[in-house]
Scaffold this active site. Structure first.
Site, PDB file in Angstrom:
ATOM      1  N   ARG A 215       5.106   3.995  -4.151  1.00 56.51           N
ATOM      2  CA  ARG A 215       4.124   3.142  -4.809  1.00 56.51           C
ATOM      3  C   ARG A 215       3.908   1.870  -3.982  1.00 56.51           C
ATOM      4  O   ARG A 215       4.746   1.499  -3.156  1.00 56.51           O
ATOM      5  CB  ARG A 215       4.592   2.757  -6.215  1.00 56.51           C
ATOM      6  N   LYS A 239      10.379   1.600 -10.618  1.00 54.48           N
ATOM      7  CA  LYS A 239      10.040   0.917 -11.868  1.00 54.48           C
ATOM      8  C   LYS A 239      11.313   0.634 -12.651  1.00 54.48           C
ATOM      9  O   LYS A 239      12.224   1.451 -12.671  1.00 54.48           O
ATOM     10  CB  LYS A 239       9.108   1.790 -12.710  1.00 54.48           C
ATOM     11  N   HIS A 312      -2.462   4.319  -4.636  1.00 55.14           N
ATOM     12  CA  HIS A 312      -2.014   5.352  -5.569  1.00 55.14           C
ATOM     13  C   HIS A 312      -2.643   6.708  -5.233  1.00 55.14           C
ATOM     14  O   HIS A 312      -2.018   7.750  -5.432  1.00 55.14           O
ATOM     15  CB  HIS A 312      -2.354   4.950  -7.002  1.00 55.14           C
ATOM     16  N   ARG A 315      -0.690   8.179  -2.524  1.00 50.63           N
ATOM     17  CA  ARG A 315       0.528   8.730  -3.135  1.00 50.63           C
ATOM     18  C   ARG A 315       0.230  10.112  -3.720  1.00 50.63           C
ATOM     19  O   ARG A 315       1.010  11.054  -3.559  1.00 50.63           O
ATOM     20  CB  ARG A 315       1.017   7.763  -4.216  1.00 50.63           C
ATOM     21  N   HIS A 339       9.597  10.343 -10.469  1.00 49.05           N
ATOM     22  CA  HIS A 339       9.113  10.693 -11.808  1.00 49.05           C
ATOM     23  C   HIS A 339      10.293  10.914 -12.751  1.00 49.05           C
ATOM     24  O   HIS A 339      11.346  11.409 -12.343  1.00 49.05           O
ATOM     25  CB  HIS A 339       8.292  11.987 -11.762  1.00 49.05           C
ATOM     26  N   TYR A 348       0.404  17.939  -9.704  1.00 44.72           N
ATOM     27  CA  TYR A 348       0.161  18.114  -8.276  1.00 44.72           C
ATOM     28  C   TYR A 348       0.158  19.582  -7.879  1.00 44.72           C
ATOM     29  O   TYR A 348      -0.467  19.962  -6.892  1.00 44.72           O
ATOM     30  CB  TYR A 348       1.202  17.336  -7.471  1.00 44.72           C
TER      31      TYR A 348
END
Length: 372
Positions: A215, A239, A312, A315, A339, A348
Site C-alpha cells: 500500500r 494497517k 492502489h 497494487r 489481507h 484477484y
C-alpha cells in the site's frame, strides 16, 4: 503498536480541525482516539463540520460558528431535515480533473460513510456518554432512524471493476519500459530537468508497487533498515501498526538499489538505517516523501502512458498477476498483500476470467482452422 508517519500526520490535521469543533465533538474524539485511527477520526470530524455548516446555511440551526454549535439542538433535529442532508450529500458532484469541467457524482459508498460517521456521533451522545447522574447528553437519536443501504454487487461485478482499472496482460511491463525509454520525449526542457533528477527514485516507486503489491502508506514509511537484499524481502507496517515481511521481485529490488546509489548525493539524504527511503530535496535539505506526493507521482506517469491510476490500482495489478502466476494460491496472496479475509484475495482470481475467455477464443480458432 508502531507509529507511522501517516499516523502522526493525521493526528496533527485532526488536532487543527478540532479547533473549529464544539466541545462535544472534542470529547467524542478524545474518547475514541484509542479505538479508531487518526485518519478515520479526521474523516469523521470533517463530516461533522460539513453537517453543522449545512444546518447553519439552511437556517435550521441559528449559530455563529461550528465552534459554538449547541449540542441540545441535535436532540430536536427532525427526521426530514436529517434525510434532506443525506439527499444533499448524495446529489453533490465533484470535478474529476482540474483541466476540464467533467464532474462525477458522489458514490453510494461515500454517502454511507457520512451516515456511519454521524450515526457514531449520535450514538455516543445518546448512549455511550455520561455527563450528569449517569445520563448522556440527550436521549432521542434521529440518526438511528437513517438506514444505511448496502451497496450490492456480485463478486463478478466487483472483479470486473478491478479489471477495467488496472494493467492487464503485460501492460505493467510495457508501462515500466515506457517510463525508461519513451516518457522523456514528451517533456519540455524544464520538465526534463526534474525528470532526470528524479528518474531513479520515481521508477523505483512505480516498480516497487508493481513488484510487491504494498500500500502507499507502507511504501512511504519504508526505512533503509527495512530492506533485506539477501532474502529479497522488505519489512512493512500494515494497517493497525502490525509489522510484516513482504517478498519483492528481483527486478524491483534492483530498481530500488539503482535509486539508493544516487539517493544520498541527489537529495542530500542521510544513510542512517532509520532514515526514510523515499525523499525529496526541498529548501536545501532532504524531506520525507508524503503519501500525497507519492500518489501524484503515480498519477503523473500512468496518465501519460494510458489512464490515470492510483497506487492502489498498481497494487491490484500486482495481486492479479500474482494470482495468475501461482494458480490462485489464496494463502500466499493473503500473506503477500496483508489481507485478513480470503474473499478479498478471491477477487484477484476472478479478474483472470477475462484472460480465460480470451484463451477459450484462441483455442476455438484451432477448430475454425480445421473446418476451413
Amino acid at each position: 503498536m508502531a507509529i507511522t508517519k501517516q499516523h502522526e500526520y493525521y493526528e496533527k490535521r485532526l488536532e487543527a480541525l478540532l479547533k473549529d469543533m464544539p466541545f462535544f465533538v472534542e470529547k467524542y474524539v478524545d474518547d475514541k482516539l484509542d479505538i479508531r485511527s487518526p485518519l478515520t477520526l479526521f474523516n469523521y470530524v470533517r463530516d461533522y463540520k460539513e453537517f453543522f455548516q449545512w444546518l447553519m446555511a439552511e437556517g435550521i440551526v441559528k449559530c455563529e460558528s461550528t465552534k459554538l454549535f449547541p449540542v441540545e439542538l441535535l436532540e430536536t433535529l427532525s427526521l426530514d431535515d436529517a434525510n434532506n442532508y443525506f439527499k444533499y450529500i448524495a446529489r453533490k458532484k465533484y470535478k474529476i480533473s482540474k483541466k476540464d469541467d467533467e464532474t462525477k457524482q458522489i458514490d453510494a459508498k461515500t454517502v454511507n460513510r457520512h451516515k456511519s460517521s454521524l450515526r457514531s456521533l449520535f450514538k455516543y451522545l445518546t448512549v455511550e456518554s455520561e455527563i450528569s447522574e449517569g445520563k448522556p447528553y440527550f436521549e432521542r437519536n434521529v440518526m438511528a432512524k437513517i438506514p444505511i443501504k448496502k451497496v450490492s454487487e456480485t463478486f463478478n461485478e466487483r472483479a470486473s471493476k478491478i479489471t477495467e482499472k488496472i494493467f492487464i496482460d503485460d501492460a505493467d511491463i510495457e508501462f515500466l519500459d515506457y517510463i525508461q525509454n519513451e516518457y522523456e520525449a514528451s517533456l519540455s526542457p524544464t520538465q526534463m530537468k526534474y525528470f532526470k533528477r528524479d528518474k531513479e527514485r520515481d521508477f523505483a516507486i512505480l516498480s516497487l508497487f508493481l513488484g510487491t503489491g504494498i500500500r502507499v502508506n507502507e511504501l512511504s514509511n519504508l526505512r533503509l533498515k527495512d530492506i533485506d537484499f539477501t532474502s529479497k524481502e522488505i519489512r512493512v507496517i500494515r494497517k493497525g501498526g502490525k509489522k510484516d515481511t513482504v517478498s519483492i521481485t528481483p527486478s524491483s529490488l534492483q530498481d530500488l538499489n539503482n535509486y539508493l546509489t544516487v539517493r544520498n548525493e541527489r537529495y542530500k539524504a542521510s544513510d542512517s538505517e532509520n532514515e526514510y527511503i523515499f525523499v525529496k530535496f526541498y529548501k536545501g535539505e532532504s524531506k520525507h516523501l508524503t503519501n500525497r506526493a507519492i500518489e501524484d507521482i503515480v498519477y503523473k506517469y500512468t496518465r501519460s502512458f494510458d489512464k490515470r491510476m492510483s497506487p492502489h490500482k498498481l497494487r491490484h495489478t500486482y495481486a492479479t498477476n500474482l494470482a495468475e502466476q501461482t494458480g490462485g494460491d489464496i494463502p500466499l496472496i493473503m500473506n503477500q498483500l496483508g489481507h485478513t479475509q480470503s474473499d478479498i484475495s478471491l477477487l484477484y482470481i476472478n479478474t483472470t476470467r477475462e484472460k480465460q475467455r480470451k484463451a477459450a477464443e484462441l483455442l476455438d480458432q484451432r477448430r475454425n482452422r480445421k473446418t476451413e
